[in-house]
Design an enzyme around this catalytic site. Structure first.
Site, PDB file in Angstrom:
ATOM      1  N   GLY A  11       6.125  46.930  16.754  1.00 15.56           N
ATOM      2  CA  GLY A  11       7.398  46.261  16.429  1.00 15.56           C
ATOM      3  C   GLY A  11       7.400  45.859  14.961  1.00 15.56           C
ATOM      4  O   GLY A  11       6.676  44.946  14.549  1.00 15.56           O
ATOM      5  N   LEU A 162       7.861  31.253  12.434  1.00 17.64           N
ATOM      6  CA  LEU A 162       8.513  31.409  11.118  1.00 17.64           C
ATOM      7  C   LEU A 162      10.023  31.345  11.267  1.00 17.64           C
ATOM      8  O   LEU A 162      10.584  31.671  12.312  1.00 17.64           O
ATOM      9  CB  LEU A 162       8.103  32.736  10.465  1.00 17.64           C
ATOM     10  CG  LEU A 162       8.561  34.067  11.070  1.00 17.64           C
ATOM     11  CD1 LEU A 162       9.984  34.414  10.695  1.00 17.64           C
ATOM     12  CD2 LEU A 162       7.641  35.181  10.619  1.00 17.64           C
ATOM     13  N   CYS A 275      17.478  33.820  17.864  1.00 16.17           N
ATOM     14  CA  CYS A 275      16.570  33.221  18.850  1.00 16.17           C
ATOM     15  C   CYS A 275      17.022  31.927  19.525  1.00 16.17           C
ATOM     16  O   CYS A 275      16.753  31.744  20.705  1.00 16.17           O
ATOM     17  CB  CYS A 275      15.210  33.024  18.219  1.00 16.17           C
ATOM     18  SG  CYS A 275      14.443  34.606  17.837  1.00 16.17           S
TER      19      CYS A 275
END
Ligand code: NAD
Ligand code: UGA
Length: 458
Positions: A11, A162, A275
């Site tokens: 990924g 992050l 997210c």
């Protein structure tokens, strides 16, 4: 050059690329390879035009690439060669079948587990880097140990914290690195190997270990807490607008209490990003699946408050512009979900743009990094949307400016010049509270911030 270990990351996205670039730059004795099924992305990681924009990333990649950092599509070969495999594939919200709109879509993640089994010939440590539902490692282990080759795999959870736009800094100076493992000799040894990678640059007291399930769940909870702070402050903004209180003063007063802290209290048009929403919905889904409806309802409200905030912003534009925006040109300043990134995933700008277009407005979108993604997000709506890298051109002939991303460059524009070129009455809707509102008002604009008194000439 012989390397100490071969690290592979499956990924090459916003997490895999930067994380591996930093590991490679800090650990020259490790060979670090990043693979992806997306050939174009891998080609760009090997080029001068990286597939993502992150301040400071170019230099780090350039320094390590070809030395101990490699980008490849040879997934089978690289799996076989690897001692440690980080899995950093996307885990979006499911859009189909059971749990649609809430649960995590684990198809990419599961495919990698099967590929690892298929192409491995010796023991490996598998590191969950993707954000996953709690107890996913159990499923990963079942797939891996179902192999008939007698190969031993250790599964470790090492969630990533992050934030985009500050990814390089966050990776170089993390508040913590979390490593979850099984309470067994082999689990602890595998965790120690992963900790040894980060120990090259992260102080040992910041490398935290926990059990596997705590590590997986901590990641969802951390994102839920961060988003909750934004929804909490945003929930107060309509009250400020009714009472002439000022949300910035409230954020300061409240955040000055060390127990609360000052960060993540910036009122806005709403939070975006790939997210927050997906991870909270996933948390809600998991809680419901254990019949914990109070826990689920509590966290679901964070997402609902965010939707309310975005809708409120659009409603206000329409209401203040005399209840019609048909054929009115509105300049959107910013399209990225936050400053310093070109990423537009779940950006409030997408919601705002679509709603304004439904009301038949004409949009001119300006963003320093996100125009390609904006074009993609609004594909098919061409006639009524234009894309301008120059904000002055976007605002020319417009009746309103809506600030949707907190890019610093929007603060230093010549608003007198912009005002002269706009239709009157001219409006500013500052969805990020970054502009100098008294000054804009003095120039002649009607100004509508978030959670602050409006300034109008009517
Ligand atoms: P992304 O979509 O940018 O990248 C994921 C990559 O995985 C894509 O390039 C895709 O092509 C690739 N991929 C999918 N299936 C594959 C397969 N079978 N083999 C090889 N490659 C495959 O996603 P991202 O933003 O990097 O997020 C990855 C994970 O990290 C998610 O679980 C996310 O929740 C989590 N996370 C993201 C961030 C962030 O800031 N974006 C921060 C922390 C954690
Ligand atoms: C977030 C978390 O901050 C990271 O720790 C996490 O690793 C990541 O999600 C993830 O799991 O993907 P990110 O979404 O990249 O990072 O960016 P943030 O800085 O958290 O901003 C998210 C959204 O909240 C943006 O739209 C931002 O503008 C908005 N925001 C942030 C506010 O509206 N107000 C604030 O005070 C802070």
């Amino acid at each position: 050059m012989t390397f100490k270990k071969n690290i592979l990351c499956i990924g090459a996205g916003y997490v895999g690329g930067p994380t591996m670039a930093v590991i490679a730059s800090k650990c020259p004795r490790y060979r670090v390879t990043v693979v992806d099924i997306d050939e174009e992305k891998i080609r760009r990681w090997g080029s001068d035009r990286l597939p993502i924009f992150e301040p400071g990333l170019d230099q780090i990649v350039r320094r390590a690439r070809g030395r101990n950092l490699f980008f490849s599509t040879a997934i089978a070969e690289e799996i076989d060669r690897a001692d440690i495999i980080f899995v950093s594939v996307n885990t979006p919200t499911k859009t189909y079948g059971h749990g649609a709109g809430m649960a995590s879509d684990l198809q990419h993640w599961e495919k990698t587990a099967h590929q690892i089994v298929q192409y491995s010939r010796q023991a490996k440590i598998i590191v969950e880097k993707s954000t996953l539902p709690v107890r996913t490692a159990e499923a990963m282990e079942r797939i891996l140990t179902a192999n008939k080759k007698g190969i031993h795999f250790d599964v470790i959870s090492n969630p990533e914290f992050l934030a985009e736009g500050s990814a390089v800094r966050d990776l170089l100076e993390p508040d913590r690195v979390l490593i979850g493992c099984h309470d067994s000799d082999s689990g602890r040894q595998a965790a120690a190997e992963i900790a040894a990678i980060f120990a090259h640059w992260v102080p040992s007291e910041r490398i935290i270990t926990s059990n596997l399930w705590s590590a997986e769940l901590s990641k969802l909870v951390a994102n839920a807490f961060l988003a909750q702070r934004i929804s909490s402050i945003n929930s107060i903004t309509p009250l400020c607008e009714k009472t002439d209180a000022d949300i910035a003063e409230i954020s300061y007063a409240v955040g000055s209490d060390h127990r609360i802290g000052a960060r993540f209290l910036q009122a806005s048009v709403g939070f975006g990003g790939s997210c927050f929403k997906k991870d909270i919905l996933n948390l809600v889904y998991i809680a419901r699946s254990y019949d914990l409806s109070e826990t689920a309802d509590y966290w679901e409200l964070v997402v609902r408050m965010n939707e309310y905030q975005m809708k409120r912003f659009v409603d206000r534009i329409i209401r203040e512009m005399f209840n019609t925006i048909v054929d009115k040109k509105i300049a959107l300043f910013g399209f990225a979900f936050k400053a310093n990134t070109g990423d537009t995933r779940e950006s409030p700008a997408i919601f705002v743009a679509r709603k304004l277009l439904e009301e038949k407005a004409l949009l001119a979108i300006s963003d320093p990094q996100a125009l390609d993604n904006a074009r993609h997000d609004l594909a098919g709506l061409d006639g009524r949307v234009s894309f301008e890298s120059d904000p002055y051109k976007a605002a020319a002939g417009a009746q309103a400016i809506a600030v949707l991303t907190e890019w610093e460059q929007f603060q230093s524009l010549d608003y007198e010049k912009i005002y002269k070129g706009m239709k009157k009455p001219a409006f500013v809707f500052d969805g990020r509270n970054i502009l100098d509102h008294p000054r804009l008002f003095a120039i002649g604009f009607n100004v509508f911030p978030i959670g602050k008194p409006s300034r109008t000439h009517f």
